[in-house]
Structure formats: structure tokens, C-alpha cells
Write an enzyme that holds these catalytic residues in place. Structure first.
Site, PDB file in Angstrom:
ATOM      1  N   ASN A  64       8.877  -4.227  -4.455  1.00 43.94           N
ATOM      2  CA  ASN A  64       7.511  -3.847  -4.097  1.00 43.94           C
ATOM      3  C   ASN A  64       7.503  -2.369  -3.708  1.00 43.94           C
ATOM      4  OD1 ASN A  64       8.408  -3.658  -1.391  1.00 43.94           O
ATOM      5  ND2 ASN A  64       7.677  -5.714  -0.885  1.00 43.94           N
ATOM      6  N   ASP A  82       7.360 -13.624  -4.827  1.00 40.29           N
ATOM      7  CA  ASP A  82       8.261 -14.605  -5.433  1.00 40.29           C
ATOM      8  C   ASP A  82       7.606 -15.286  -6.627  1.00 40.29           C
ATOM      9  OD1 ASP A  82      10.163 -14.087  -3.461  1.00 40.29           O
ATOM     10  OD2 ASP A  82       9.276 -15.558  -2.113  1.00 40.29           O
TER      11      ASP A  82
END
Length: 303
Positions: free
Chosen positions: A185, A250
């Protein structure tokens, strides 16, 4: 035999929603406690299985009620849990999660049985690794176990998707060299690239220069940025009303691995994964929020 083998953590998520997150020394009231299946490894496996990927999970859980909860959730998603090790002498890992009204969360993880997943466990699963198109790895298990799984996958010719979360202070070249892609990220990309400023494109380029075969930077509601041999690709986001962002990364990684296993290019896989991640934030919880292929079809298509 499998599209995706996930080697990683399995946690029981204990979630409370609050009007605002407490400051230091402060107590606030929250909603009733919600218990659900989580852990970055188990989350990625559930996300891959729910969209139809032939998925297996290599993890450790305790011989307790939370361990049973996690196994039941994986079976319900369609994951093969035969490689999961039930450790009767350990407590199942847990994650304590606080979610604010905007859907943002703060998480504290107690590793439990996850800390006992060893390179020997990986060695015992070499046949499963060799029978998988993609192995997906994260860092909620011991680093030496991640390294062993990456090495076994490299030896077997199995593609490695590496999500280095929680982000370490530095990621060694040995792991970077097999990451195809490295999925990070914005916070992880900035930290691991060593560049406090710059853009996602700059961070991805720096990570590839450090050794990653390819890089995907996830950008939340703004989509993702992909860097591989074909160049840089910006993948737009899907605008949705976020309820809970827990486990959205995820969901993205599990979906990405599944599409790569099916032969998609990295930009193609990322476009699909952005939609899966967007669907996941529209419901509370991690695994309970992950969409099936049918539910995903209801989301707007990317331009």
C-alpha cells in the site's frame, strides 16, 4: 492442483466499532464485540477461494474454539485446509480491531500459533508448493518461514506474490528478488522504497530497482499502480461507500494471485483485484465481506 497456495497467518478478529478512536489513557464505549475469521494469510486464501480459485492454506492454528472458527470459515469459502496444522499446545492468533465511523481501523495482533509456523512446516509442504501456480506470502509469520516458502517456490518454478505486511524496517534482497509482484500500500511503498516524498510511480520504480521483479502499489479508493516489464499502468478505482476497510488489501492480493494463476497479465489481474477490494469495503469484517464472483458482477465495471 491449486491456483493459489497461501502460506501465512490465521487470526480470530475481535472487532468493536466506536464513534471515535480513543486517545492515550482514554476509554470510549463501543458496540458489541464481533468475532470473525481473519489473519492476512487466511484472508487472502478466503478471498481467492470465494471468487472461484482453487486455493489451499498452509498455516498454524491452536486447538481451541478460535482455531475451529478459522477452519470452518476456510471450508465455507472453499479453501482446502488439509495443509493447516492444528497445534494443540498453542493459542490461535488474535487481532483486536477498532473501527471508526469512516470505516478506518486500528489493529493490534497477538501472533499465537502463527509464531510457531516453521521452515520445517514449509519443507513438509514442498509437494503442495510445487503443485500450485502461485504462492502468496505475507509477514505475519516468522521471517525465516517466509524465506523458506519463497525459496521452495522459486525452486519449484511457482510464482511468488509477496505482500510485505506488517512492513519491516527493511526488506532483504533475497525476498525482493522473487517477488512477482511485490504488493504494497502507499505507506508500505513509501517506507520500503526509502523515499519519504515522491509519487506512487517513484516508489514503485525504487522498489523495482532494489530487486522486485514487478510492483503493485494499492491506492485505496483511487485504485492501484502497476510496474512490470510492460511499463507503468494506472488502474482506476471503483467508487463505493466504505463501511469497513479491514482486510481490503488482503481481498485485493488474493484476487490478484488468482487471476495471475489463470494466466492474466499483471495489469489485467490488478484491474480485477481493484473491484474485489472495493466490494470488500462495503460490508463489515474481513472474510465475511469478501465477494463471490456473482456478487462482484453487481459492481460497476472499470472504464
Amino acid at each position: 492442483m491449486y491456483d493459489v497456495l497461501v502460506v501465512g497467518s490465521a487470526n480470530a478478529d475481535l472487532t468493536v466499532r466506536v464513534a471515535r478512536r480513543p486517545g492515550a489513557g482514554e476509554t470510549v464505549l463501543g458496540t458489541d464485540l464481533m468475532e470473525s475469521a481473519g489473519g492476512k494469510g487466511a484472508n487472502q486464501a478466503a478471498a481467492a477461494a470465494r471468487i472461484g480459485g482453487r486455493t489451499a492454506l498452509l498455516a498454524r492454528v491452536g486447538g481451541d474454539a478460535y482455531g475451529e472458527l478459522l477452519l470452518a470459515a476456510q471450508r465455507a469459502a472453499g479453501t482446502d485446509v488439509a495443509p493447516v496444522i492444528v497445534d494443540e499446545h498453542a493459542r490461535t492468533g488474535t487481532a483486536m480491531i477498532i473501527v471508526d465511523p469512516d470505516g478506518d481501523n486500528s489493529i493490534v495482533v497477538s501472533p499465537g500459533a502463527n509464531a510457531a509456523l516453521t521452515p520445517d512446516d514449509v519443507a513438509a509442504a514442498k509437494g503442495v508448493i510445487a503443485a500450485s501456480a502461485v504462492v502468496s506470502l505475507q509477514l505475519e509469520i516468522p521471517l525465516e518461514t517466509v524465506r523458506a516458502a519463497a525459496a521452495a517456490a522459486e525452486e519449484a518454478g511457482t510464482r511468488v506474490v509477496l505482500n510485505p505486511s506488517p512492513a519491516p524496517e527493511d526488506l532483504d534482497r533475497e525476498l525482493l528478488a522473487v517477488a512477482d509482484p511485490l504488493v504494497v500500500n502507499e505507506h508500505e511503498a513509501r517506507a520500503l522504497s526509502g523515499r519519504a516524498d515522491g509519487t506512487p510511480t517513484d516508489w514503485a520504480a525504487a522498489l523495482r530497482e532494489r530487486g522486485a521483479r514487478s510492483v503493485v502499489v494499492t491506492l485505496g479508493g483511487d485504485g492501484a499502480l502497476v510496474l512490470d516489464d510492460s511499463g507503468t499502468t494506472a488502474v482506476p478505482g471503483v467508487r463505493v461507500e466504505a463501511v469497513d476497510t479491514t482486510g481490503a488489501g488482503d481481498a485485493f492480493t488474493g484476487a490478484l494471485a488468482t487471476r495471475l494463476a489463470g494466466g492474466a497479465t499483471l495489469p489485467e489481474a490488478a484491474r480485477f483485484a481493484v473491484r474485489v477490494g472495493a466490494a470488500a469495503v462495503t460490508k463489515p469484517g474481513a472474510q465475511p465481506s469478501y465477494p463471490t464472483a456473482e456478487e462482484l458482477a453487481q459492481l460497476p465495471q472499470l472504464p
